[in-house]
Enzyme design. Structure first.
Site, short mmCIF file in Angstrom:
data_model
loop_
_atom_site.label_atom_id
_atom_site.label_comp_id
_atom_site.label_asym_id
_atom_site.label_seq_id
_atom_site.Cartn_x
_atom_site.Cartn_y
_atom_site.Cartn_z
CG ASP A 84 -10.72 -1.97 -21.55
OD1 ASP A 84 -12.09 -2.73 -21.39
OD2 ASP A 84 -9.23 -2.26 -20.91
N PRO B 201 0.63 -0.99 0.14
CG PRO B 201 -0.52 -0.99 2.27
CD PRO B 201 0.51 -2.36 1.00
N1 ADE Z 1 -1.13 -5.00 0.04
C1 ADE Z 1 -1.87 -4.65 1.46
N2 ADE Z 1 -2.69 -3.48 0.59
C2 ADE Z 1 -2.36 -3.70 -0.40
C3 ADE Z 1 -2.62 -2.95 -1.55
N3 ADE Z 1 -3.73 -1.52 -1.21
N4 ADE Z 1 -1.53 -2.32 -3.16
C4 ADE Z 1 -0.97 -3.65 -2.95
N5 ADE Z 1 -0.36 -4.75 -2.61
C5 ADE Z 1 -0.88 -4.43 -0.66
#
Ligand code: ADE
Length: 242
Positions: free
Chosen positions: A176, A89
């Protein structure tokens, strides 16, 4: 395209054998190999994590099994250099533009972190290794998943469906939402099929007209309206392009 995935949950990846991705594998357009990180541990409990230096909650994945797993994968193919993809994230945004760009990479290796993530030295090490083509830390959205597995499935599907021959009808990819070209940074508008009337709801007249020019204009307008409604931040971006 060659795709390796390293995870402590190999079973998570059975969806890669289904549907579009399954067919792409069967026909050799992609070659997917899933590896269990625990097979690169040497203790009785197959430990892959440890407590974080500096304290704090949760556990951090040890660089030791990661290094062994990634070295073993890279050693299998001497003529290509892999890109290491670390879903997190805290990574840069993985979007349709990235998906399109990454179709040019012959070999992607996904490192699926769990817990509080992978010891940062793993990304550092492979970023400077001459045997690797780089490291990409990417997030798929502003929310936190339990690990990189679901994100890896999302990323692999987004890329694989753009590879020539994976989706039967090329236009269904070029039209798309977010696709490069005239509809860039727009979401697609509504779509309809038979019957012409369903539960009192009629298909918009213009779609029955057979007039391709008017249909294209109507669709472009619907995409613009829908984008303004559900993704106003994209609509604002779009205006700056004109
Ligand atoms: N691992 C945990 N959350 C994630 C996310 N939002 N994007 C990519 N990998 C992750």
């Amino acid at each position: 395209m060659r795709i390796d995935v390293v995870t402590i949950f190999p079973d998570y990846f059975t969806p890669l054998t289904l549907s579009l991705l399954g067919k792409a594998s069967a026909s050799g357009l992609i070659e997917v190999c899933v590896h269990d990180l625990r097979t690169f541990t040497h203790d009785r409990h197959n430990t892959v994590d440890d407590s974080p230096y500096g304290g704090g909650p949760g556990m951090v994945m040890s660089p030791i099994p990661w290094g062994e797993a990634l070295d073993a994968i890279a050693a299998k193919e001497k003529t290509l250099r892999p890109v290491l993809v670390v879903p997190t994230p805290s990574g840069a945004v993985f979007d349709q533009r990235a998906a399109q760009a990454w179709t040019a990479d012959p070999w992607l290796v996904f490192a699926c972190g769990r817990y509080e993530g992978i010891d940062a030295r793993v990304a550092q090490h492979y970023a400077k290794s001459s045997e690797w083509a780089g490291v990409r830390e990417v997030g798929i959205g502003d929310y936190v998943l339990a690990g990189g597995e679901a994100a890896t499935l999302v990323i692999v599907e987004a890329i694989a469906r753009l590879l020539p021959g994976v989706v039967g009808n090329e236009a269904s990819v070029t039209d798309d939402s977010f696709a490069a070209g005239s509809m860039a940074q727009l979401v697609e508008g509504p779509v309809f099929t038979k019957p012409q009337e369903w539960r009192g709801l009629a298909v918009p007249e213009v779609l029955l007209s057979g007039h391709h020019g008017q249909i294209a204009t109507w669709r472009a307008e619907q995409a613009r309206l829908r984008t303004a409604q559900v993704r106003p931040e994209l609509a604002a971006d779009g205006q700056m392009d004109h």
